[in-house]
Write an enzyme that holds these catalytic residues in place. Sequence first.
Site, PDB file in Angstrom:
ATOM      1  N   GLN A  13      -7.841  -3.148   9.884  1.00 38.70           N
ATOM      2  CA  GLN A  13      -6.948  -2.632  10.664  1.00 38.70           C
ATOM      3  C   GLN A  13      -6.957  -1.442  11.589  1.00 38.70           C
ATOM      4  O   GLN A  13      -6.300  -0.675  11.925  1.00 38.70           O
ATOM      5  CB  GLN A  13      -5.476  -2.529  10.130  1.00 38.70           C
ATOM      6  CG  GLN A  13      -4.889  -3.618   9.479  1.00 38.70           C
ATOM      7  CD  GLN A  13      -3.468  -3.459   8.435  1.00 38.70           C
ATOM      8  OE1 GLN A  13      -2.601  -2.969   9.040  1.00 38.70           O
ATOM      9  NE2 GLN A  13      -3.802  -3.909   7.299  1.00 38.70           N
TER      10      GLN A  13
ATOM     11  N   ARG B 217       2.052  -8.447  11.039  1.00 35.14           N
ATOM     12  CA  ARG B 217       3.318  -7.930  10.774  1.00 35.14           C
ATOM     13  C   ARG B 217       4.567  -8.698  10.536  1.00 35.14           C
ATOM     14  O   ARG B 217       5.602  -8.375  10.218  1.00 35.14           O
ATOM     15  CB  ARG B 217       4.008  -7.164  12.165  1.00 35.14           C
ATOM     16  CG  ARG B 217       2.866  -5.823  12.727  1.00 35.14           C
ATOM     17  CD  ARG B 217       2.538  -4.970  11.935  1.00 35.14           C
ATOM     18  NE  ARG B 217       1.241  -5.365  11.077  1.00 35.14           N
ATOM     19  CZ  ARG B 217       0.870  -4.644  10.069  1.00 35.14           C
ATOM     20  NH1 ARG B 217       1.590  -3.621   9.644  1.00 35.14           N
ATOM     21  NH2 ARG B 217      -0.207  -5.008   9.380  1.00 35.14           N
TER      22      ARG B 217
ATOM     23  N   ASP C 120      -3.527   8.294   3.977  1.00 36.61           N
ATOM     24  CA  ASP C 120      -3.368   6.934   4.381  1.00 36.61           C
ATOM     25  C   ASP C 120      -3.850   6.437   5.525  1.00 36.61           C
ATOM     26  O   ASP C 120      -4.317   7.576   6.205  1.00 36.61           O
ATOM     27  CB  ASP C 120      -1.641   6.624   4.424  1.00 36.61           C
ATOM     28  CG  ASP C 120      -1.210   5.383   4.263  1.00 36.61           C
ATOM     29  OD1 ASP C 120      -2.204   4.484   4.201  1.00 36.61           O
ATOM     30  OD2 ASP C 120      -0.051   4.870   4.729  1.00 36.61           O
ATOM     31  N   GLU C 121      -4.135   5.156   5.928  1.00 39.10           N
ATOM     32  CA  GLU C 121      -4.927   4.714   7.026  1.00 39.10           C
ATOM     33  C   GLU C 121      -6.057   5.318   7.294  1.00 39.10           C
ATOM     34  O   GLU C 121      -6.436   5.744   8.466  1.00 39.10           O
ATOM     35  CB  GLU C 121      -3.828   5.031   8.283  1.00 39.10           C
ATOM     36  CG  GLU C 121      -2.358   4.469   8.248  1.00 39.10           C
ATOM     37  CD  GLU C 121      -2.140   2.871   8.261  1.00 39.10           C
ATOM     38  OE1 GLU C 121      -3.221   2.296   8.369  1.00 39.10           O
ATOM     39  OE2 GLU C 121      -1.149   2.470   8.457  1.00 39.10           O
TER      40      GLU C 121
ATOM     41  N   LYS D 124       0.686  -1.157   0.019  1.00 46.05           N
ATOM     42  CA  LYS D 124       0.067   0.034   0.116  1.00 46.05           C
ATOM     43  C   LYS D 124       0.899   1.283   0.025  1.00 46.05           C
ATOM     44  O   LYS D 124       0.641   2.217  -1.069  1.00 46.05           O
ATOM     45  CB  LYS D 124      -0.879  -0.110   1.300  1.00 46.05           C
ATOM     46  CG  LYS D 124      -1.824   1.205   1.338  1.00 46.05           C
ATOM     47  CD  LYS D 124      -2.673   1.173   2.554  1.00 46.05           C
ATOM     48  CE  LYS D 124      -1.658   0.690   3.790  1.00 46.05           C
ATOM     49  NZ  LYS D 124      -2.157   0.954   5.233  1.00 46.05           N
ATOM     50  N   THR D 125       1.761   1.170   0.927  1.00 45.08           N
ATOM     51  CA  THR D 125       2.792   2.499   1.178  1.00 45.08           C
ATOM     52  C   THR D 125       3.498   2.682  -0.316  1.00 45.08           C
ATOM     53  O   THR D 125       3.808   3.800  -0.796  1.00 45.08           O
ATOM     54  CB  THR D 125       3.633   2.434   1.985  1.00 45.08           C
ATOM     55  OG1 THR D 125       3.101   1.815   3.179  1.00 45.08           O
ATOM     56  CG2 THR D 125       4.480   3.754   2.642  1.00 45.08           C
TER      57      THR D 125
END
Length: 708
Positions: free
Chosen positions: A248, A599, A217-218, A34-35
């Site tokens: 998340q 993670r 983002d997020e 995503k990043t």
Amino acid sequence: MRDIIFQQLTDSQRKAVFHVEGPLLVIAGPGSGKTRVITYRIAALIDSGVPPSNICAITFTNKAADEMRQRAIALGASAGAHISTFHSLCVRILRNYADRAGINPNFSIYDESDQTSSIKQAIKDSDLNTTDFPPARMLEAISTLKNKLVDVEFFQTNAEDFFSKTLARIYASYQSILNEHNALDFDDLLMKAAFLLRDFPDVCRQLGERFKFLLIDEYQDTNHAQYVIAKALVSHHNNICATGDPDQSIYRWRGADIRNILDFENDWPDAAVVKLEENFRSTPNILQWADKLISFNRKRKEKKLIPTKQSGKDVVVNVCEDETKEAQAVVYQIKQLVEQGSSLKDIAVFYRVNAMSRILEESFIRNRTPYQVIRGVEFYGRKEIRDMLAYLKVLANPSNEIALLRIINTPARGIGKTTIDKIKTFASQNQISLFEAIKKAEHIESLAKTTKDKLAAFVKMFGKFSKRIAGKVAPLAEFIFTESGLAESLQAASSQGQDEYENVKELISAAAYYDQETEQPSLTDYLQQISLFSDVDGYDASSDRVALMTLHAAKGLEFENVFIIGVEDGLLPHARSGAYENDDDLEEERRLFFVGITRAKSGLHISYAKYRTLRGQMLHTIPSQFLFELGIDFAETAAESQSQPAETDEFGTAIQHFTGGQKVRHKLFGLGQVKEFIDMGENSVVIVKFNSGQIKSLMVKYANLKIV
DNA sequence: CATAGCCGCCTTTTT
DNA sequence: GGCGGCTATG
């Protein structure tokens, strides 16, 4: 060159990168790149002729912003795009439009402890006591209001019941204290910015023209205020790109509203939606666990986790005797990993609460294993650092009363409580700030001549400081450190004082770094920046040390090997989370565990302790319900954990049978009634409804239930 | 006015 | 077990 990089993208990633105009929602699972997609998107926008200064990307932490900036530059996307957190962006906006927002641009940002002392004062000023109105609760309530953009005036006029009316008084009094101090708290930054955009269409238009493309983002963790800000910023062009993962979302308690991402398509009906479901991070073994766990959440949009990696190591579940053994087991396993060629920087340990780091640290120290703890306020929370910063804060904003009170007698210069009380009275009588009152101390009758001299010396000292206020921060800090006597007092102290002295020196070097990196360094800007800094931002991924952090801090990071400890009932889900009262909080705790699991790239170690010391008491624990959901065979895992040989008494005794309706007593949960008994031999489970209303599935062999 | 020592409080997560 | 706040003492 850049074309080659773009060719490495998958089809859906490419779609997200090159969909330039109009609203775009990217629903991206963990480890989906995503990043990377956002960074490439910035590059693609610039390629298509958008000037970098017209791009604004918003990340969740300053650390994430730094990384994205560097990645964008590495991609050849010229620097100049605005990349920061919501809070940093709001600080800039509020400073630029301070007069419109009705604030002083030199405002201080009040952190948690500043907020606490302000709220205590506010409660006192409202003729209430802190026992009936706990400061933390009041702050939480006010924070919730601010996140929903409810200001004092609105809340006051709409408060109907007794509690709301009282809260309204406290809220009003708290805001006026902050006002007098020329200070904003974290939530004010968002609320004031949102109001600015709402009330001044010209400001809104200007900012919309400045930022022609907004990337967030997020997005699943944005709160209402952030949502309103985002909506206002793109209102003239709708060029918004939001990325996130509803699974998340872990900041509900902070006002995050998952509906923002779920309703994106309603807010922007012509939105393009791209799903990134392939996972490039974790082995299928790990993803299976993540998938199984999250499938227990009912309020979610179904999303797949498609593995792309080869099968790897099995997930390890460790049952330990107590928290000390658990910590030892972690370090022991880390040593084994290192022997197998892993490096420490690729390993992380996650836990639910910060307090759990201590026992781990002791174990790491004993075993001479380098580690770093990533904790909320670690560095900036130290006394000596706070003292040093308080000098700078008073200099930048003399109305900052909390900072002033902190340093007026630090180091000791003979200005005690009595004197301060007299000055306070004088200040309120004359409607001036505390600092103004100190300046006029000679007019305070009740003060002794010697005291007046001491106060005059204090004022004179600040006069010297203010001559150097312009320009770089580090030389100023250095000057203040020696001139204030702070340096001397630390050096004169014990060996501990030496550490503290070094810490301040480190702060000054950090300020020098700021001076060097910032185009126009200024004291105000520096202070406002570091107020928004947390320890996660300081996490040094390059040094070869094991990272220790909370599950919350782990968001956005990845590690080759991950340990998650204390997966016990009451810790995860946490007893105070509300998970035992409502499903929404339970689901959030489950997402938190999900974030932790996802993670891990190749190694995942989950553990819990059978006994844990809580508030000095050794208590018997129950495995987390999440472990039951994952279908863990506790007998097998207990046998596998060789570091702790199984206790014979637990396995030797026959398992007690229960029948529905029986009344039972549990050490922790008290009295309850058996709903169901599931006979699985040694692993039998009994489901009990406790009088507290909680329903629990308990392993009979651990639960130690007594029939009453 | 400074300091030490004691008591009682709380203890989820953080920008 | 840790910290803030209060009190007693120098």
